[in-house]
Design a protein around this motif. Sequence first.
Motif, PDB file in Angstrom:
ATOM      1  N   GLN A 132       0.845  -1.195   0.000  1.00 47.33           N
ATOM      2  CA  GLN A 132       0.000   0.000   0.000  1.00 47.33           C
ATOM      3  C   GLN A 132       0.881   1.246   0.000  1.00 47.33           C
ATOM      4  N   SER A 133       1.841   1.270   0.912  1.00 50.71           N
ATOM      5  CA  SER A 133       2.742   2.408   1.026  1.00 50.71           C
ATOM      6  C   SER A 133       3.587   2.585  -0.238  1.00 50.71           C
ATOM      7  N   ALA A 134       4.143   1.496  -0.747  1.00 56.41           N
ATOM      8  CA  ALA A 134       4.978   1.557  -1.950  1.00 56.41           C
ATOM      9  C   ALA A 134       4.174   2.035  -3.153  1.00 56.41           C
ATOM     10  N   GLY A 135       2.955   1.534  -3.302  1.00 58.18           N
ATOM     11  CA  GLY A 135       2.101   1.945  -4.414  1.00 58.18           C
ATOM     12  C   GLY A 135       1.755   3.418  -4.360  1.00 58.18           C
ATOM     13  N   GLU A 136       1.473   3.919  -3.167  1.00 49.18           N
ATOM     14  CA  GLU A 136       1.135   5.329  -3.015  1.00 49.18           C
ATOM     15  C   GLU A 136       2.356   6.218  -3.235  1.00 49.18           C
ATOM     16  N   GLN A 137       3.517   5.740  -2.797  1.00 52.30           N
ATOM     17  CA  GLN A 137       4.749   6.500  -3.005  1.00 52.30           C
ATOM     18  C   GLN A 137       5.050   6.641  -4.494  1.00 52.30           C
ATOM     19  N   VAL A 138       4.890   5.567  -5.234  1.00 49.96           N
ATOM     20  CA  VAL A 138       5.210   5.558  -6.664  1.00 49.96           C
ATOM     21  C   VAL A 138       4.166   6.322  -7.481  1.00 49.96           C
ATOM     22  N   SER A 139       2.902   6.167  -7.118  1.00 52.38           N
ATOM     23  CA  SER A 139       1.831   6.799  -7.902  1.00 52.38           C
ATOM     24  C   SER A 139       1.581   8.249  -7.506  1.00 52.38           C
ATOM     25  N   HIS A 140       2.110   8.674  -6.363  1.00 52.59           N
ATOM     26  CA  HIS A 140       1.905  10.027  -5.843  1.00 52.59           C
ATOM     27  C   HIS A 140       0.433  10.327  -5.616  1.00 52.59           C
ATOM     28  N   ARG A 141      -0.305   9.286  -5.217  1.00 49.83           N
ATOM     29  CA  ARG A 141      -1.727   9.466  -4.891  1.00 49.83           C
ATOM     30  C   ARG A 141      -2.129   8.382  -3.905  1.00 49.83           C
ATOM     31  N   GLU A 142      -3.242   8.627  -3.233  1.00 47.19           N
ATOM     32  CA  GLU A 142      -3.766   7.636  -2.303  1.00 47.19           C
ATOM     33  C   GLU A 142      -4.477   6.544  -3.101  1.00 47.19           C
ATOM     34  N   LEU A 143      -4.137   5.296  -2.803  1.00 49.72           N
ATOM     35  CA  LEU A 143      -4.788   4.166  -3.464  1.00 49.72           C
ATOM     36  C   LEU A 143      -5.921   3.655  -2.597  1.00 49.72           C
TER      37      LEU A 143
END
Length: 86
Positions: free
Chosen positions: A11-22
């Motif tokens: 969750q954290s890695a995805g949000e860091q990479v996408s620059h948005r809340e997943l």
Amino acid sequence: MNLAEALALLQSAGEQVSHRELELLTTETELQALGLDSVQLLEMITVAEHSIGLRLPDEAFGRVRTVGDLCEVLMAAAPERQAGAR
């Protein structure tokens, strides 16, 4: 590493990479549903690898289709953390 830790890490890695809340990730979440392009997905995996201090084997990703599949790869790569060792 247990399932909850793996999900939180992704969750954290995805949000860091996408620059948005997943949306909250579950084991059933399809990786394609995250809205990440292939480079972002690789970056997400790299962030997760750095967080656990391991390099995941490339061959492990051939069968990964869901967040749950990716969690299994992470948990298998970090077995010493599965027992709750911190």
